[in-house]
Enzyme design. Structure first.
Site, PDB file in Angstrom:
ATOM      1  N   SER A 125       0.830  -1.201   0.000  1.00 57.83           N
ATOM      2  CA  SER A 125       0.000   0.000   0.000  1.00 57.83           C
ATOM      3  C   SER A 125       0.874   1.265   0.000  1.00 57.83           C
ATOM      4  CB  SER A 125      -0.966  -0.061   1.191  1.00 57.83           C
ATOM      5  OG  SER A 125      -1.983   0.911   1.078  1.00 57.83           O
ATOM      6  N   ASP A 180     -10.143  -4.811  -4.227  1.00 63.55           N
ATOM      7  CA  ASP A 180      -9.656  -3.767  -3.326  1.00 63.55           C
ATOM      8  C   ASP A 180     -10.578  -2.543  -3.395  1.00 63.55           C
ATOM      9  OD1 ASP A 180      -8.182  -1.828  -1.905  1.00 63.55           O
ATOM     10  OD2 ASP A 180      -6.266  -2.624  -2.609  1.00 63.55           O
ATOM     11  N   HIS A 212      -7.999  -5.298   0.041  1.00 58.07           N
ATOM     12  CA  HIS A 212      -6.788  -4.545   0.364  1.00 58.07           C
ATOM     13  C   HIS A 212      -6.023  -5.345   1.419  1.00 58.07           C
ATOM     14  CE1 HIS A 212      -4.351  -0.969   0.053  1.00 58.07           C
ATOM     15  NE2 HIS A 212      -4.319  -0.837   1.366  1.00 58.07           N
TER      16      HIS A 212
END
Length: 239
Positions: A125, A180, A212
């Site tokens: 991320s 996600d 995610h």
């Protein structure tokens, strides 16, 4: 209360290689996590620690700072964002400050005898975004970059740096879950397409029904890719 952060010195969790240390991997966590937390999460997903015979893994922890998407709340983040979106300006002041801090981590490895061509940078991320800034703007001589569930803003300083670059660029291993909802799959896909157009050797790996998060298949593929970029002594002899 969190311990006060000393600028230039990041807390880190280190997994030593089982054998002789000849390469290093710097793995950056996502927003609000820690180096220890990322190592623990990977261990849960793989049912074992991520370890190598010759590669040292460094999981640094981002220092606590106010984070705008949390209404200014304090969080362990690599940099600030105006919002979690790919169509707003980057907070370059905080990104550049962290590039300087993480460069010291790279320099520590170089001082210990590891050449930059034997160092990989990557993350999950926000950590993947930070790794792309660090590698493609500041350290184009590292062995490679990986970005898991990550994206760059549409007018990213990374793109601007690559437009001016004419050297060989580190290869990018990029993964994203199709489900996600925090960092959209399309943002990751667009990032990959632009980087490819700017000369980065990269392949975008999509993982169906993955949110995610990290997935076991993704981490297993990442481990294989890491070994192609940082082969051990036998691997180098066989090339």
């Amino acid at each position: 209360m969190a311990a006060a952060w000393v600028p230039g010195r990041l807390q880190r969790c280190v997994v030593s290689p089982a054998g002789r240390h000849s390469a290093s991997l710097i793995f950056l966590h996502g927003s609000g996590d820690s180096g220890q937390g990322l190592r623990r999460w990977i261990k849960e997903v793989l049912n074992q620690d991520l370890t190598f015979q010759h590669i040292k893994i460094i999981y640094p922890t981002a220092p606590p700072r106010p984070y705008t998407p949390m209404k200014g709340g304090i969080s362990n983040v690599w940099f600030d964002r105006l919002k979690i979106s790919n169509d707003c300006p980057e907070h370059l002041e905080s990104i550049d400050m962290m590039c300087r801090v993480l460069t010291e981590l790279i320099d520590e490895e170089v001082r210990s005898g590891i050449s930059k061509s034997r160092i990989l940078l990557g993350g999950f991320s926000m950590g993947g975004c930070m790794a792309m800034h660090l590698a493609y703007r500041k350290h184009q001589d590292v062995a490679g970059v990986f970005a898991l569930s990550s994206f760059l803003n549409k007018a990213s300083a990374v793109y601007q740096a690559l437009q001016k670059s004419d050297g060989v660029l580190p290869e990018l291993f990029q993964c994203h879950g199709t489900a996600d909802e925090l960092v959209l799959h399309s943002w990751g896909e667009e990032t990959n397409s632009v980087l490819k157009c700017l000369g980065v050797n990269t392949k975008f790996h999509s993982f169906p029904n993955v949110y995610h998060e990290l997935s076991k298949t993704e981490l297993e593929q990442l481990k294989s890719w890491i070994l192609t970029k940082l082969p051990g002594e036998m691997g180098k002899q066989n090339e």
